[in-house]
Design an enzyme around this catalytic site. Structure first.
Site, mmCIF file in Angstrom:
data_model
loop_
_atom_site.group_PDB
_atom_site.id
_atom_site.type_symbol
_atom_site.label_atom_id
_atom_site.label_comp_id
_atom_site.label_asym_id
_atom_site.label_seq_id
_atom_site.Cartn_x
_atom_site.Cartn_y
_atom_site.Cartn_z
ATOM 1 C CG HIS A 95 -2.103 1.328 1.968
ATOM 2 N ND1 HIS A 95 -2.806 1.609 1.209
ATOM 3 C CD2 HIS A 95 -1.274 2.482 1.907
ATOM 4 C CE1 HIS A 95 -3.332 2.409 1.224
ATOM 5 N NE2 HIS A 95 -2.389 3.013 2.282
ATOM 6 C CD GLU A 96 1.552 4.063 3.851
ATOM 7 O OE1 GLU A 96 1.360 4.640 2.894
ATOM 8 O OE2 GLU A 96 0.718 3.501 4.280
ATOM 9 C CG HIS A 100 0.629 8.906 -6.778
ATOM 10 N ND1 HIS A 100 -0.733 9.703 -6.389
ATOM 11 C CD2 HIS A 100 -0.074 9.808 -8.063
ATOM 12 C CE1 HIS A 100 -2.438 10.192 -6.694
ATOM 13 N NE2 HIS A 100 -1.088 10.084 -8.116
ATOM 14 C CG HIS A 125 0.914 6.348 -0.436
ATOM 15 N ND1 HIS A 125 -0.456 7.232 -0.772
ATOM 16 C CD2 HIS A 125 -0.041 5.783 0.562
ATOM 17 C CE1 HIS A 125 -1.746 7.114 -0.593
ATOM 18 N NE2 HIS A 125 -1.457 6.152 1.176
#
Ligand SMILES: [Zn+2]
Length: 729
Positions: free
Chosen positions: A515-516, A522, A519
């Site tokens: 998940h991290e 991104h 980011h």
């Protein structure tokens, strides 16, 4: 699969407190071309050896952690604010007519020193704090709020921005520049630029108080979590813990001077991981009660009054700015737009989620009764019996998975591997760059063509000096304006294993790592001109979308087989176990969705209050709000209770905790798209990167989704995933 509702501390959310330019650290050379005289001046004498005085000379302006000392921050903040003020004053008082370059771009370039110091400071107070930094943080909070107000409430400056905004269609701006102008205009208006002078004065006082209160809340929350750790005298009471967990608990006790005892630290959520394994019911209850009591049992770090003050001031500020309540103010800037839209979604999904949770509870009660437990299911029993049920239904539990999830394998052969397959990027560990804790690793990220793209910092372990949860942050943001490359960090809270032992993750922690890193991608793939739009500078209810999508690769067979290898013999995780993880996907979804929705509803209830409606008793209000919303099901308390809900009272997620579920609509749709198009491939990855990850905030976020997916989002994939289909009837 249940989602990880982890906090990402958005750089935009942080920058809103510090610098309107919101810019990445940038080269001084780039700034020399502006009209500035001050910023090209040599730093003041006292700052001669201050590492924040000039841009870091390390690769991509990576922070010189080895040179940064506590005493560098205060003078760097003072000088950073002074420089920024001087730059802003020059822009505001420029005799030349306003142009996009001499006003908007000039603001985007301003405040670089302040940005440098505040970026590092904010992250150090989150990951590596100490009493000096905490004191400074309390002192700085109102000063930084005042600094921001001084810019956004500058009448001359707003006149220039307004003039440009009104003439925007005739300025021949490219699309990103036009969007930047509109963004700045909106930022000014939302910050109160149109208010009368007397109201501006009121607003400034409110902002300063709110900044202080948010800092106080966060510091209280960390102290309460540390102080709430459970001390256990007898090993016999800890039945259910693995040998490694026992050693960790013994070492944690030793670190506190409690030789021969055991300490169970508190994680930031209501539910505590050890509730799933502790056989001693009384101890589970003690652990749970310590968790939910945080911030509300009296004493120095009680947060109840702090919260009431925060919600009152937020409500009063919203009124002053012309909004019915704080949530209406906050949501206007999100993709959800209105409280009606958020209330509708949460209101529709809540009954189905609670219904599912009640069905799950009935099953757990059956299990308790079958074992002649002789008690009614309580919140502290949920995880323990859920694990037993999982074992019975799918014949596996978390402890069987852990030997296959060794941290380095997960990161390098799982998280990185998936990104390599999708985007062609590769990773090279960099041991030459300084770190602030020996457990931290740094990697250089190379693009598909072999060129250098970014630096990535992996800070994976829990510490008493680090706040709970997991998040990403950018130390340097990509921008075409400054020619900067990203320096991105991921922070997790994986318990430190006993000395000499490998770090074995739970499946939840594995998913959090993916998940991290979503980011991080991104941030790293950002390809925009203006720092204001870089990477994760998108609405909160959009930012969780790419990170949630990245979770899908944690269980993708090709990826799983590459990283899930037994730490002792290297044996690949058996297919039967992989199948079970897949089959268990919808297991316990009623609980997961209900605890999340309950927290989201609490957030909305608190922030949809008008000043006249602020209660006197925070806990009574919480109980009543949960009841009215139909989510007051005692065995499933909110994921965070009010007094330790740092996302909304200490961080940047006020009225925004719904964002994870909102983003998940896009996430579920995108997962479907990847599956329909053959899954893990360069073609798919490149398309996602090109249409979505690279765009940051430079285009309308929902347009970037539409460009990627080829149509508007539908909610059905999310409902199926969470077993909520009945909620739509
Ligand atoms: Zn996230």
């Amino acid at each position: 699969m249940n989602k990880h509702l982890m906090l990402i501390m958005l750089s935009s959310a942080l920058a809103i407190q510090s610098s309107p330019a919101n810019s990445a650290t940038a080269e001084t050379a780039a700034n020399a071309s502006t009209t500035s005289t001050t910023s090209s001046k040599k730093p003041l004498g006292t700052l001669a050896n201050n590492p924040f005085a000039t841009a870091s000379s390390l690769m991509y302006e990576y922070p010189p952690f080895d040179k940064i000392r506590n005493e560098h921050y205060a003078p760097a903040f003072a000088e950073g604010m002074r420089q920024h003020n001087a730059e802003i004053t020059r822009i505001a008082n420029n005799r030349a007519a306003p142009t996009f370059d001499n006003t908007v771009v000039a603001m985007e370039r301003a405040g670089q020193m302040l940005n440098r110091v505040s970026t590092v400071f904010t992250n150090q107070t989150s990951t590596n704090t100490n009493p000096v930094l905490e004191t400074l943080s309390r002192e700085l909070a109102p000063k930084l709020a005042a600094h921001q107000d001084q810019i956004f409430l500058n009448t001359q400056l707003f006149k220039r921005v307004s003039k440009l905004y009104e003439a925007r269609s005739s300025l021949n701006l490219d699309a990103e520049s036009l969007r930047l102008l509109e963004r700045y205009y909106t930022d000014f208006v939302r910050a109160g630029a149109k208010l009368a002078e007397a109201d501006k004065t009121k607003l400034k006082a409110m902002n300063a108080q709110l900044a202080t209160l948010a800092t106080q809340f966060s510091q209280n929350a960390l102290k309460e979590s540390n102080a709430g750790a459970i001390i256990v005298d007898n090993k016999a009471d800890l039945q259910g813990l693995s040998d490694g967990e026992l050693s960790s608990a013994a070492e944690a006790a030793k670190a506190r001077g409690l030789n021969g005892k055991y300490v169970i630290p508190l994680m930031n959520t209501t539910g505590q991981p050890f509730e799933a394994v502790l056989a001693n019911r009384a101890l589970r209850q003690r652990l749970h009660e310590a968790s939910v009591a945080r911030g509300s049992h009296g004493g120095e770090f009680d947060n109840r009054d702090v919260i009431l003050k925060i919600v009152r001031l937020r409500a009063e500020r919203a009124t002053l700015l012309g909004y019915p309540n704080h949530a209406a103010y906050g949501l206007e800037d999100e993709t959800a737009k209105t409280t009606t839209a958020v209330n509708k979604m949460l209101g529709e999904l809540a009954p189905a989620a609670v219904n599912n949770a009640r069905l799950e509870a009935a099953e757990l009660q059956k299990l308790i009764d079958a074992q002649q437990g002789g008690f009614k299911l309580e919140a502290w029993d949920w995880a323990y019996y859920t694990e037993q049920l999982r074992k019975a239904k799918y014949s596996f539990d978390d402890s069987q998975l852990r030997p296959y999830f060794e941290l380095n394998n997960v990161l390098e052969n799982g998280v990185f591997y998936a990104a390599s397959k999708l985007y062609g990027i590769s990773f090279r560990e960099r041991k030459d760059l300084p770190v602030y804790h020996p457990s931290i690793k740094v990697y250089e990220v190379l693009d598909a063509d072999g060129s250098s793209l970014a630096l990535f910092i992996a800070d994976m372990y829990a510490r008493d000096t680090k706040r709970g949860g997991a998040w990403m942050n950018a130390y340097t943001e990509q921008s075409g304006l400054f020619g900067t490359h990203p320096v991105i960090a991921n922070h997790l809270n994986i318990p430190q294993p006993p000395a000499g032992q490998p770090t074995l993750l739970t499946f939840d922690e594995v998913r959090t790592a993916f998940h991290e890193f979503g980011h991080a991608l991104h941030g790293m793939f950002s390809k925009v001109k203006y720092p204001r739009f870089s990477g994760t500078n998108v609405p909160r209810d959009f930012v969780e979308y790419p990170s949630q999508v990245n979770e899908m690769w944690a269980t993708w067979p090709e990826v799983l087989k590459n990283y899930a290898k037994h730490y002792q013999n290297g044996e690949v995780i058996p297919q039967s176990l992989v199948d079970k993880i897949g089959a268990a996907n919808q297991f316990n979804q009623g609980f997961t969705t209900t605890e999340y929705i309950a927290a989201s509803l609490l957030d909305q209830r608190w922030h949809q209050l008008t000043p006249a409606q602020i209660p006197n008793d925070a806990l009574a209000f919480e109980a009543q709000a949960l009841k009215q919303a139909g989510v007051d099901f005692a065995p499933v308390p909110p994921r965070y209770r009010t007094t330790y809900f740092s996302h909304i009272f200490g961080g940047g997620y006020s009225a925004g905790y719904y964002a994870y579920l909102w983003s998940e609509v896009l996430d579920a749709e995108s997962v479907e798209w990847f599956k329909e198009n053959g899954g893990l491939s360069r073609k798919n990855g490149d398309w996602f990167r090109q249409q979505l990850l690279s765009k940051g905030g430079s285009i309308d976020p929902l347009l970037s989704f539409r460009n990627f997916r080829g149509r508007d989002p539908k909610i059905e994939p999310l409902l199926i995933r969470r077993g909520l289909q009945s909620g739509q009837k």
